[in-house]
Design a protein around this motif. Structure first.
Motif, PDB file in Angstrom:
ATOM      1  N   GLN A 299      28.074  -6.608 -14.279  1.00  0.00           N
ATOM      2  CA  GLN A 299      28.163  -7.981 -13.776  1.00  0.00           C
ATOM      3  C   GLN A 299      27.583  -8.073 -12.361  1.00  0.00           C
ATOM      4  OE1 GLN A 299      32.292  -8.329 -16.342  1.00  0.00           O
ATOM      5  NE2 GLN A 299      32.355  -8.758 -14.160  1.00  0.00           N
TER       6      GLN A 299
ATOM      7  N   ASP B 142      26.031 -11.764 -16.705  1.00  0.00           N
ATOM      8  CA  ASP B 142      27.388 -12.234 -16.438  1.00  0.00           C
ATOM      9  C   ASP B 142      27.972 -13.069 -17.560  1.00  0.00           C
ATOM     10  OD1 ASP B 142      28.207 -11.459 -13.471  1.00  0.00           O
ATOM     11  OD2 ASP B 142      26.049 -11.698 -13.610  1.00  0.00           O
ATOM     12  N   GLY B 143      27.245 -13.116 -18.667  1.00  0.00           N
ATOM     13  CA  GLY B 143      27.777 -13.786 -19.843  1.00  0.00           C
ATOM     14  C   GLY B 143      27.230 -13.105 -21.077  1.00  0.00           C
TER      15      GLY B 143
ATOM     16  N   HIS C 152      31.700 -14.225 -16.944  1.00  0.00           N
ATOM     17  CA  HIS C 152      32.259 -13.850 -15.636  1.00  0.00           C
ATOM     18  C   HIS C 152      31.743 -14.870 -14.631  1.00  0.00           C
ATOM     19  CE1 HIS C 152      31.175 -11.701 -11.759  1.00  0.00           C
ATOM     20  NE2 HIS C 152      32.474 -11.574 -11.764  1.00  0.00           N
TER      21      HIS C 152
ATOM     22  N   ALA D 239      31.925 -14.655 -23.756  1.00  0.00           N
ATOM     23  CA  ALA D 239      32.740 -14.293 -22.598  1.00  0.00           C
ATOM     24  C   ALA D 239      31.855 -14.391 -21.362  1.00  0.00           C
ATOM     25  CB  ALA D 239      33.285 -12.874 -22.751  1.00  0.00           C
TER      26      ALA D 239
ATOM     27  N   THR E 220      37.252  -8.630 -14.073  1.00  0.00           N
ATOM     28  CA  THR E 220      37.361  -9.506 -12.894  1.00  0.00           C
ATOM     29  C   THR E 220      38.431  -8.995 -11.937  1.00  0.00           C
ATOM     30  OG1 THR E 220      39.022 -10.905 -13.960  1.00  0.00           O
ATOM     31  CG2 THR E 220      36.724 -11.611 -14.169  1.00  0.00           C
TER      32      THR E 220
ATOM     33  N   ILE F  86      35.119  -8.827 -20.271  1.00  0.00           N
ATOM     34  CA  ILE F  86      34.730  -9.229 -18.909  1.00  0.00           C
ATOM     35  C   ILE F  86      35.712  -8.589 -17.942  1.00  0.00           C
ATOM     36  CG2 ILE F  86      34.689 -11.216 -17.327  1.00  0.00           C
ATOM     37  CD1 ILE F  86      32.273 -11.186 -19.123  1.00  0.00           C
TER      38      ILE F  86
ATOM     39  N   PRO G 162      37.474 -15.335 -15.556  1.00  0.00           N
ATOM     40  CA  PRO G 162      36.998 -14.967 -16.889  1.00  0.00           C
ATOM     41  C   PRO G 162      37.121 -16.191 -17.807  1.00  0.00           C
ATOM     42  CG  PRO G 162      39.255 -14.195 -16.591  1.00  0.00           C
ATOM     43  CD  PRO G 162      38.890 -14.998 -15.362  1.00  0.00           C
TER      44      PRO G 162
END
Ligand SMILES: [Zn+2]
Length: 222
Positions: free
Chosen positions: A39, A60-61, A95, A93, A75, A73, A80
């Motif tokens: 990420q 990030d996805g 982030h 999902a 965090t 994900i 999330p």
């Protein structure tokens, strides 16, 4: 659809690297195909079916057109967002920190699912740092806009979950299909890691969606 926000129990003491997290999940969920991301606070979104089994893409996805796989994900204050569809085996999902939200990543993730014909999309907005604890500077407010900013004296506090929720609605999701757990990571040290609270020593909270049948410590399979 199965989606969970894991408490510290799963990842306590674990290195925060995506490789380590995936190895731990492979132990806990044998037989599941598990995807994690490197990420980078971007708006990059990948399709699981375009990845090799051991890929850890910088993104990030992630969207999957097969809901039997598990998307993860990591965090430690960022939001999330888990996505699922009532009548199609599509999951996602995302982030989303302030940088990703400024680039519209939640909205882009939902639009990606729309491109596969998904319409009845639900979003789960998981534990993240709340406006109670997330004081931000002018640079963040300038990037993300003023709508989700709360002023208190000379300080400004950002409602990250609120910003994620706004993007869900902008992307066309129905209000009642957006589920915000409304829990602050920084306010709950026993349950969640928080970068703002713990600094570089912070572990990572895991959010998972998908899979056929699994249970995790403290979380039983149905
Ligand atoms: Zn808080």
């Amino acid at each position: 659809m199965r989606g969970v926000y894991c408490t510290r129990e799963i990842s306590e003491g674990l290195s925060i690297s995506p490789e380590t997290v995936r190895a731990r999940l492979r132990e806990l969920l044998p037989g599941s195909r598990i995807y994690v991301l490197d990420q980078v606070h971007s708006d990059g979104i990948v399709l699981a079916q375009e990845l090799a089994p051991d890929d850890i893409p910088s993104a990030d996805g992630i969207i999957s057109r097969d809901s039997d796989v598990v998307l993860c994900i990591r965090t430690a204050d960022c939001v999330p967002v888990l996505l699922w569809v009532d009548d199609m085996p599509i999951i996602g999902a995302v982030h989303a920190g302030w940088r990703g939200l400024a680039k519209g990543i939640v909205k882009k993730g939902i639009e990606y699912m729309h491109s596969f014909g998904a319409t009845k999309i639900h979003a789960g907005i998981g534990p993240c740092i709340g406006p109670c604890c997330y004081e931000v500077g002018r640079n963040v407010v300038d990037a993300i806009g003023t709508e989700e900013v709360i002023h208190a004296g000379h300080s400004m506090y950002l409602d990250l979950a609120g910003a994620a929720l706004s993007q869900c609605l902008e992307a066309g999701l129905m209000n009642h299909m957006v589920h915000n757990v409304n829990v602050c990571t920084s306010c709950h040290p026993g349950q969640f890691f928080s970068y703002r609270r713990d600094g570089d020593a912070a572990g990572r909270n895991l959010s998972l969606i998908g899979g056929k049948s699994w249970s995790l410590p403290g979380l039983q399979a149905e």
